[in-house]
Design a protein around this motif. Structure first.
Motif, PDB file in Angstrom:
ATOM      1  N   ARG B  57       0.886  -1.516  -0.271  1.00 38.09           N
ATOM      2  CA  ARG B  57       1.036  -0.072  -0.057  1.00 38.09           C
ATOM      3  C   ARG B  57       0.171   0.699  -1.051  1.00 38.09           C
ATOM      4  N   LYS B  58       0.151   0.222  -2.295  1.00 42.43           N
ATOM      5  CA  LYS B  58      -0.643   0.880  -3.337  1.00 42.43           C
ATOM      6  C   LYS B  58      -2.123   0.790  -3.033  1.00 42.43           C
ATOM      7  N   GLU B  59      -2.543  -0.425  -2.675  1.00 42.77           N
ATOM      8  CA  GLU B  59      -3.959  -0.632  -2.384  1.00 42.77           C
ATOM      9  C   GLU B  59      -4.376   0.233  -1.195  1.00 42.77           C
ATOM     10  N   ALA B  60      -3.507   0.311  -0.209  1.00 44.42           N
ATOM     11  CA  ALA B  60      -3.828   1.098   0.987  1.00 44.42           C
ATOM     12  C   ALA B  60      -4.034   2.564   0.623  1.00 44.42           C
ATOM     13  N   LEU B  61      -3.309   3.027  -0.377  1.00 39.72           N
ATOM     14  CA  LEU B  61      -3.449   4.430  -0.792  1.00 39.72           C
ATOM     15  C   LEU B  61      -4.806   4.704  -1.450  1.00 39.72           C
ATOM     16  N   ARG B  62      -5.505   3.657  -1.843  1.00 39.36           N
ATOM     17  CA  ARG B  62      -6.817   3.857  -2.453  1.00 39.36           C
ATOM     18  C   ARG B  62      -7.875   4.242  -1.421  1.00 39.36           C
ATOM     19  N   CYS B  63      -7.600   3.987  -0.143  1.00 40.92           N
ATOM     20  CA  CYS B  63      -8.570   4.313   0.904  1.00 40.92           C
ATOM     21  C   CYS B  63      -8.598   5.814   1.133  1.00 40.92           C
ATOM     22  N   LEU B  64      -9.823   6.364   1.143  1.00 41.91           N
ATOM     23  CA  LEU B  64      -9.987   7.814   1.267  1.00 41.91           C
ATOM     24  C   LEU B  64      -9.946   8.271   2.716  1.00 41.91           C
ATOM     25  N   GLY B  65      -9.944   7.341   3.623  1.00 34.95           N
ATOM     26  CA  GLY B  65      -9.987   7.700   5.037  1.00 34.95           C
ATOM     27  C   GLY B  65     -11.267   8.451   5.381  1.00 34.95           C
ATOM     28  N   CYS B  66     -12.376   7.991   4.855  1.00 34.14           N
ATOM     29  CA  CYS B  66     -13.657   8.684   5.026  1.00 34.14           C
ATOM     30  C   CYS B  66     -13.927   8.974   6.498  1.00 34.14           C
ATOM     31  N   LYS B  67     -14.423  10.202   6.704  1.00 29.63           N
ATOM     32  CA  LYS B  67     -14.691  10.633   8.067  1.00 29.63           C
ATOM     33  C   LYS B  67     -15.692   9.703   8.767  1.00 29.63           C
ATOM     34  N   ASN B  68     -16.794   9.387   8.055  1.00 30.06           N
ATOM     35  CA  ASN B  68     -17.839   8.562   8.675  1.00 30.06           C
ATOM     36  C   ASN B  68     -17.562   7.065   8.533  1.00 30.06           C
ATOM     37  N   ALA B  69     -16.488   6.731   7.817  1.00 28.57           N
ATOM     38  CA  ALA B  69     -16.067   5.330   7.618  1.00 28.57           C
ATOM     39  C   ALA B  69     -17.230   4.356   7.496  1.00 28.57           C
ATOM     40  N   PRO B  70     -17.978   4.409   6.395  1.00 29.86           N
ATOM     41  CA  PRO B  70     -19.137   3.517   6.229  1.00 29.86           C
ATOM     42  C   PRO B  70     -18.737   2.042   6.271  1.00 29.86           C
ATOM     43  N   CYS B  71     -17.508   1.759   5.850  1.00 29.45           N
ATOM     44  CA  CYS B  71     -17.040   0.372   5.828  1.00 29.45           C
ATOM     45  C   CYS B  71     -17.159  -0.282   7.204  1.00 29.45           C
ATOM     46  N   VAL B  72     -16.888   0.479   8.252  1.00 26.30           N
ATOM     47  CA  VAL B  72     -16.872  -0.082   9.603  1.00 26.30           C
ATOM     48  C   VAL B  72     -18.244  -0.630   9.981  1.00 26.30           C
ATOM     49  N   LYS B  73     -19.286   0.050   9.489  1.00 26.46           N
ATOM     50  CA  LYS B  73     -20.641  -0.429   9.805  1.00 26.46           C
ATOM     51  C   LYS B  73     -20.909  -1.790   9.172  1.00 26.46           C
ATOM     52  N   GLY B  74     -20.179  -2.080   8.095  1.00 26.92           N
ATOM     53  CA  GLY B  74     -20.385  -3.378   7.434  1.00 26.92           C
ATOM     54  C   GLY B  74     -19.618  -4.510   8.096  1.00 26.92           C
ATOM     55  N   CYS B  75     -18.702  -4.161   8.990  1.00 26.07           N
ATOM     56  CA  CYS B  75     -17.884  -5.201   9.624  1.00 26.07           C
ATOM     57  C   CYS B  75     -18.536  -5.629  10.930  1.00 26.07           C
ATOM     58  N   PRO B  76     -18.883  -6.918  11.070  1.00 27.36           N
ATOM     59  CA  PRO B  76     -19.582  -7.369  12.284  1.00 27.36           C
ATOM     60  C   PRO B  76     -18.808  -7.089  13.574  1.00 27.36           C
ATOM     61  N   VAL B  77     -17.484  -6.969  13.519  1.00 33.05           N
ATOM     62  CA  VAL B  77     -16.743  -6.697  14.758  1.00 33.05           C
ATOM     63  C   VAL B  77     -16.176  -5.281  14.788  1.00 33.05           C
ATOM     64  N   ARG B  78     -16.579  -4.450  13.817  1.00 33.99           N
ATOM     65  CA  ARG B  78     -16.254  -3.021  13.828  1.00 33.99           C
ATOM     66  C   ARG B  78     -14.748  -2.726  13.904  1.00 33.99           C
ATOM     67  N   ILE B  79     -14.001  -3.350  13.060  1.00 38.03           N
ATOM     68  CA  ILE B  79     -12.564  -3.055  12.990  1.00 38.03           C
ATOM     69  C   ILE B  79     -12.371  -1.599  12.552  1.00 38.03           C
ATOM     70  N   ARG B  80     -11.384  -0.890  13.134  1.00 39.04           N
ATOM     71  CA  ARG B  80     -11.105   0.502  12.733  1.00 39.04           C
ATOM     72  C   ARG B  80     -10.375   0.459  11.401  1.00 39.04           C
ATOM     73  N   ILE B  81     -11.167   0.298  10.354  1.00 43.64           N
ATOM     74  CA  ILE B  81     -10.605  -0.024   9.047  1.00 43.64           C
ATOM     75  C   ILE B  81      -9.685   1.068   8.502  1.00 43.64           C
ATOM     76  N   LYS B  82     -10.174   2.313   8.497  1.00 47.39           N
ATOM     77  CA  LYS B  82      -9.325   3.333   7.844  1.00 47.39           C
ATOM     78  C   LYS B  82      -8.019   3.527   8.615  1.00 47.39           C
ATOM     79  N   ASP B  83      -8.043   3.318   9.933  1.00 48.46           N
ATOM     80  CA  ASP B  83      -6.825   3.499  10.718  1.00 48.46           C
ATOM     81  C   ASP B  83      -5.791   2.417  10.419  1.00 48.46           C
ATOM     82  N   PHE B  84      -6.273   1.182  10.341  1.00 46.68           N
ATOM     83  CA  PHE B  84      -5.267   0.131  10.064  1.00 46.68           C
ATOM     84  C   PHE B  84      -4.733   0.252   8.642  1.00 46.68           C
ATOM     85  N   ILE B  85      -5.607   0.709   7.731  1.00 44.17           N
ATOM     86  CA  ILE B  85      -5.141   0.858   6.347  1.00 44.17           C
ATOM     87  C   ILE B  85      -4.142   2.013   6.237  1.00 44.17           C
TER      88      ILE B  85
END
Ligand SMILES: Cc1cc2nc3c(=O)[nH]c(=O)nc-3n(C[C@H](O)[C@H](O)[C@H](O)COP(=O)(O)OP(=O)(O)OC[C@H]3O[C@@H](n4cnc5c(N)ncnc54)[C@H](O)[C@@H]3O)c2cc1C
Ligand SMILES: Cc1cc2nc3c(=O)[nH]c(=O)nc-3n(C[C@H](O)[C@H](O)[C@H](O)COP(=O)(O)OP(=O)(O)OC[C@H]3O[C@@H](n4cnc5c(N)ncnc54)[C@H](O)[C@@H]3O)c2cc1C
Ligand code: SF4
Ligand code: SF4
Ligand code: FES
Lengths: 288, 493
Positions: B57-85
Motif C-alpha cells: 500500500r505504501k509503495e503504491a502511494l509513491r506512484c504519481l499517476g502521471c498523465k502520460n504514464a511514461p512507464c507504460v511505454k517501457g512495458c512490452p505488453v503495455r500494462i495500464r500501470i498507474k491504474d493497477f497501482i
C-alpha cells in the motif's frame, strides 16, 4: 501420458526386452534411432535406449536393455501392464543404409540390440552380411536366433569360450578384414572399449566403420551438450549429430572418461534402490 | 487557467490516495523482504519473499499517476500501470489484478523476473526525478504482490463456443502458454506439444526455484488445462512429427512455433569436453527440471558437487548457474566475465544477490583453456586478462586480451554460460520456413511466418530475450491466428 508395457521378458541374466505403447513414435521411427525414457516424471532420470523394433499395428516399440544401474533396474522390475512415465522420440539421425556390397556387423554385449534393426535394414537393401556377436559368456548372449535369420554368415565369440569361439569380437573382425575381398563397410556397436579396439582393427585394414555411441544424455534434442564427444578434434553432440559416427574419428578415450563422470553417485543411487526394493519385498512377503 | 489545471491535478491525486506529488516523493521506497544471504545460500527456497500488504500500500502511494504514464511505454505488453497501482493503493486487489491480466497472463512470473530496470521502471517519473532507477516505483514487485494474493485462484477464463478448428502450439514456454490461452479463448481446439516431460519452458528448466518457484508456473499450466487446452509432453516437433505432418496429416488448421533458443554456445577452447565442464543449460536442467539437488534423497539424476566452480558469462543465465553452484555446496564460485560489471547483461538485482551469496566476480578476464588431470577431470582454468577497447557494433566497448597475461585458477567444475542460440531441428525439417542468418524464424509484425497457417514468437524469433517479450509475441500471434481461422471458417462455410 503414461506408456503401458504390453509384454516384457528376460533375455538373459541382466538383459530384458519389452514392447511398450508409444503410438506417437512409430510413424517416424527408423533404424538407428533411439528414445529417451523416464520411469518417473518428478524425480526420474532420463535415459536413452535404442528403438530395437516397431510394431505399427499395435502402436508399440520394442526396447532391449541391460540392467546396469538404478533406472535400468527399475525398468527391469516393472511388469507387463505397468507404465513408463515418459518416452520421447524418435531421436538421433537414422542409420545411412545403402547397398555397400559386403558388410560386417559387430555387436558386443547389449550392443546386439541396437545392431539388429540396422542389420535387418542392410539386408533388405541387398547387402551380404557377416555378423559377429560377442558376449562374456554363453548365458548372456542375446538375439542369436534373430541374427541367424538375416545374416549370410555368423561368428560368435565368448570371452570364456563357453560358446562359439573363445576370444574377443575384435579378433574375429580382424580375420574377416583379412579376407579378399575385404568387407566394404563395418558397423560396430557395443561397449566403448570394444568399439575403440574394433576401430583400431578396421583402420588398419582401411574398412570404413560406423559406430553408435552411448554417451550420457539429458534431453536428447541438442539443448544441453552433455552428450558431446570429440570428433575429428571438434565437438559434436551425439543426440543430434549421431548417434552414429565414423568410428575412425571418434576420441574414445575422452568419451570413456565422460561416461564415468558420475560413477560414484550412480553406485550410491543403485544401492539405495536395491535396499528400497528389498524393503518393499520384505513387506509384501511379510518377511520382517 | 493555470490554477485550474493545478486544481484538477490535485483532485486526481486526491482520488488516488489523497496525496500531493511532493508528499508522494517523501515516501521512502519499500525494501523487498528477503531471506538472509547466509541462510538462503544453503536452501532452494525463494530469495525474495514478497511485500507485506502494508508495504504494498505504501509503495503504491509513491506512484504519481502521471498523465502520460511514461512507464507504460517501457512495458512490452503495455500494462495500464498507474491504474493497477491506484487500485492497490485503495486496497482493491481483485480489480488491480484484473487490470494487469488484460495485458499480461503471467503477472506472478513477470513481477519476479522482468528486467524492470530496463523496461517499465527505467521510464518512471519518480526514478527520473531522483536520478536513480532504484528509486522508481517498484512496479514489478507490486505486480507480484497482487498476483500472489491468489484473489482469482478459482477463476477459469471463459472459453468461446467450439469453432471446429484445431491449433497446435509447439513449445510450452511463456509465448506458447499465452498463445494457447488466447486461441483457446476464441473457442479453438488447442494442443500444446512440448519436448520435455514437463511444460513451462525456460521457466521450469532454466530459471531456478529460488528465483521463480515452480508451483507458480504449474498454477498457470493448471489454468490452461481447466480451459480445455490439451498438453502433450515428450513430443519433439521435427522428430516425432514435422510441422507439415501436423497440418496435413493430423488435422491442425494453424501452428504457433514457440520453441525458444535452447542451444548452448560453447567457447571452442581446449579442454571444453573434460569431465566437469557443463553448459549452463545442462547444469540448470539437471538441477531444476530433474531436481538433481535432491540426488540421494529421492531424485535419480546426478550433478557434480564441486568445491570450486567457475562460471563463464555475465547474463542472467550465468548468475543463475553461479547461485545454483553455491547452493549445491561449492565453497568458491568464480564468475568470470570479459568486460566490466557495467556491461553485464544480467539484471542488477541478480548481480547484487549473487555477490551477497558469496559469488566472486572476476571481471575483465576470459578463459583461454581448461586444464584436466589424467582422468580428464577439470583441475584448473587458464585465463587471460582483458582491457576495454573501441566500442563494437552494439556500442559496448570491445574487450581486448592482454598478451602474456595468462594465469590459472584452480577449479573442479566449469559452467559455460556464454549464450544460447536457436535449435536447428525445426529448420532442418521445415524447408518452407524462412530463417535469418542467426537461425531465427522470420516473421512479420503480426507473427506470420513464410509458411501459410504457421506463426511464431518468443526466443525462436528474437534470439534469447525475455519472458515478457515472448508473452507479448505469443499474444500477437494468437490474435493473427484467430483472425486467420475466422476467415478460413467463412470461406469454408
Ligand atoms: C543413443 C543411445 C542408445 C542406447 N541404447 C541402449 C539400449 O538399447 N540398451 C541398453 O541397455 N542401453 C542403451 N544405452 C545405454 C543406456 O542409456 C544406459 O545403460 C543407461 O542410461 C544406464 O542407466 P542406469 O540408471 O540404469 O545406470 P547408471 O547407474 O545411471 O549408469 C550406468 C552407466 O550407464 C551410463 N549412463 C548413465 N546415465 C546415462 C544417461 N542418462 N544416458 C546415457 N548413458 C548413461 C554411464 O556410462 C554409467 O556409467 C544407450 C545409450 C545411448 C546414448
Ligand atoms: C537460465 C535463464 C534465466 C533467465 N532469466 C530471465 C529473467 O530473469 N527474466 C526474463 O525476462 N527472461 C529470462 N530468461 C529468458 C527467458 O526465459 C526466455 O526469453 C523466455 O522463456 C522465452 O520464451 P519462449 O516462449 O520463446 O519459450 P521458452 O521458454 O524458450 O520455451 C520453449 C519450449 O519449447 C520446447 N521445445 C523446444 N524445441 C521443441 C520442439 N522441437 N518440439 C516441441 N517442443 C520444443 C522447449 O523444451 C521449451 O519448453 C532466462 C533464460 C534462461 C535460460
Ligand atoms: S510486465 Fe514487466 S515490464 Fe510490464 S509492467 Fe510488469 S514488470 Fe514492468
Ligand atoms: S511513471 Fe512511475 S510514477 Fe508515473 S505513473 Fe508510471 S509508475 Fe507511476
Ligand atoms: S543430450 Fe543434451 S545435447 Fe545431447
Amino acid at each position: 501420458m503414461a506408456h503401458k508395457i504390453i509384454s516384457k521378458s528376460q533375455l538373459s541374466e541382466d538383459v530384458f526386452t519389452a514392447d511398450v505403447e508409444a503410438g506417437h513414435i512409430v510413424r517416424a521411427a527408423k533404424a538407428g534411432q533411439f528414445v529417451i525414457i523416464s520411469v518417473n516424471n518428478e524425480f526420474g532420470e532420463r535415459i536413452p535406449l535404442t528403438i530395437a523394433g516397431v510394431n505399427p499395428q499395435n502402436g508399440t516399440i520394442k526396447i532391449i536393455w541391460q540392467r546396469v544401474g538404478k533406472t535400468t533396474a527399475h525398468l527391469a522390475d516393472l511388469k507387463g501392464g505397468d507404465s513408463i512415465a515418459a518416452i520421447v522420440g524418435p531421436l538421433g539421425r537414422p542409420t545411412h543404409i545403402e547397398n555397400f556390397g559386403a558388410v560386417v556387423c559387430v555387436g558386443g554385449g547389449i550392443g546386439a540390440a541396437p545392431l539388429l534393426p540396422i542389420a535387418k535394414a542392410l539386408k533388405e537393401a541387398g547387402n551380404k552380411i557377416t555378423v559377429i556377436l560377442g558376449a562374456r559368456s554363453k548365458s548372456i548372449l542375446i538375439l542369436e536366433d534373430e541374427f541367424r535369420k538375416i545374416s549370410d554368415e555368423i561368428i560368435i565369440t565368448t570371452d570364456d569360450g563357453s560358446y562359439g569361439r573363445k576370444g574377443f569380437v575384435s579378433e574375429a573382425l580382424a580375420e574377416v578384414c583379412r579376407r579378399t575381398p575385404k568387407p566394404n563397410q563395418a558397423f560396430v556397436i557395443g561397449p566403448a572399449i570394444m568399439m575403440k579396439v574394433c576401430c583400431e582393427v578396421t583402420k588398419e585394414f582401411a574398412v570404413p566403420t560406423q559406430v553408435s555411441l552411448n554417451t550420457i544424455m539429458v534431453d536428447g534434442t541438442g539443448m544441453c551438450g552433455g552428450c558431446r564427444i570429440e570428433y575429428d578434434g571438434k565437438p559434436k553432440f551425439v543426440c543430434v549429430d549421431g548417434p552414429e559416427f565414423d568410428g575412425h574419428k571418434v576420441n574414445f578415450d575422452l568419451m570413456m572418461k565422460r561416461l564415468a563422470a558420475y560413477k560414484e553417485m550412480e553406485k550410491t543411487s543403485y544401492e539405495q534402490y536395491k535396499k528400497h526394493v528389498c524393503k518393499i519385498y520384505r513387506r509384501r512377503t511379510g518377511d520382517g | 487557467m493555470a490554477n485550474d489545471n493545478k486544481q484538477t491535478k490535485q483532485n486526481n491525486n486526491r482520488e488516488a490516495g489523497g496525496l500531493t506529488a511532493a508528499e508522494r516523493y517523501k515516501i521512502p521506497p519499500q525494501d523487498m523482504p528477503e531471506q538472509a544471504p547466509e541462510q538462503r545460500a544453503r536452501n532452494f527456497e525463494e530469495v525474495a519473499t514478497g511485500f507485506t500488504e502494508e508495504q504494498a500500500r505504501k509503495e503504491a502511494l509513491r506512484c504519481l499517476g502521471c498523465k502520460n504514464a511514461p512507464c507504460v511505454k517501457g512495458c512490452p505488453v503495455r500494462i495500464r500501470i498507474k491504474d493497477f497501482i491506484a487500485e492497490i493503493a485503495q486496497g482493491n486487489y481483485k480489480k488491480s489484478l484484473e487490470i494487469i491480466k488484460e495485458n499480461s497472463l503471467l503477472p506472478a512470473v513477470c513481477g519476479r523476473v522482468c528486467p524492470q530496470e530496463n523496461q517499465c521502471q527505467e521510464q518512471c517519473t519518480v526514478g527520473i526525478k531522483f536520478k536513480d532507477i532504484a528509486k522508481s516505483v517498484s512496479i514489478g514487485r507490486l505486480e507480484r504482490f497482487v498476483a500472489d494474493l491468489d484473489v482469482d485462484d478459482k477463476d477459469t477464463p471463459k472459453v468461446g463456443a467450439p469453432t471446429d478448428r484445431k491449433v497446435a502450439i509447439i513449445g510450452s514456454g511463456p509465448g506458447g502458454i499465452v498463445a494457447a490461452a488466447d486461441t483457446r479463448r476464441a473457442g479453438h481446439d488447442v494442443t500444446i506439444f512440448e519436448a520435455f516431460h514437463k511444460p513451462g519452458g525456460v521457466m521450469v528448466y532454466g530459471i531456478p526455484e529460488f528465483r521463480l518457484p515452480k508451483s507458480i508456473v504449474q498454477k498457470e499450466i493448471d489454468t490452461l488445462t481447466r480451459m480445455g487446452v490439451k498438453i502433450v509432453p515428450n513430443f519433439v516437433v521435427g522428430k516425432t512429427s514435422t510441422i507439415e505432418q501436423l497440418l496435413k496429416e493430423d488435422g491442425f488448421d494453424a501452428v504457433y512455433i514457440g520453441v525458444g533458443a535452447g542451444l548452448p554456445k560453447f567457447m571452442n577452447i581446449e579442454g571444453e569436453s573434460f569431465v566437469g565442464v557443463y553448459s549452463a543449460n545442462e547444469y540448470l536442467t539437471r538441477a531444476n527440471l530433474m531436481r538433481a539437488y535432491k540426488f540421494g534423497a529421492g531424485a535419480d539424476t546426478p550433478i557434480a558437487r564441486s568445491k570450486k566452480a567457475a562460471v563463464i558469462g555475465g547474463g542472467n543465465v550465468a548468475m543463475d548457474a553461479a547461485r545454483m553452484a553455491v547452493r549445491l555446496g561449492a565453497e568458491k564460485v568464480y564468475l568470470i566475465y570479459r568486460r566490466t560489471e557495467k556491461e553485464m547483461p544480467a539484471r542488477v538485482e541478480e548481480v547484487h544477490h549473487a555477490k551477497q551469496e558469496g559469488v566472486e566476480f572476476h571481471l575483465l578476464q576470459n578463459p583461454k583453456r581448461i586444464i584436466g588431470d589424467e582422468n580428464c577431470r577439470v583441475k584448473a582454468i587458464e585465463c587471460l586478462r582483458y582491457k576495454l577497447g573501441e566500442p563494437d557494433a552494439s556500442g559496448r566497448q570491445r574487450p581486448v586480451a592482454i598478451a602474456g597475461s595468462e594465469f590459472q585458477i584452480e577449479v573442479d567444475c566449469v559452467i559455460v554460460a556464454v549464450g544460447n542460440i536457436p535449435n536447428p531441428l525445426i529448420q532442418q525439417t521445415s524447408p518452407e520456413l524462412k530463417f535469418n542468418e542467426e537461425g531465427c524464424i522470420i516473421v512479420d509484425e503480426k507473427g506470420r511466418t513464410s509458411m501459410e497457417a504457421v506463426y511464431a514468437g518468443g526466443d525462436i524469433v528474437t534470439g534469447a530475450a525475455t519472458v515478457i517479450q515472448a508473452m507479448g509475441q505469443g499474444r500477437t500471434a494468437a490474435q493473427s491466428i484467430n483472425e486467420y481461422l475466422q476467415q478460413k471458417t467463412k470461406i469454408r462455410s
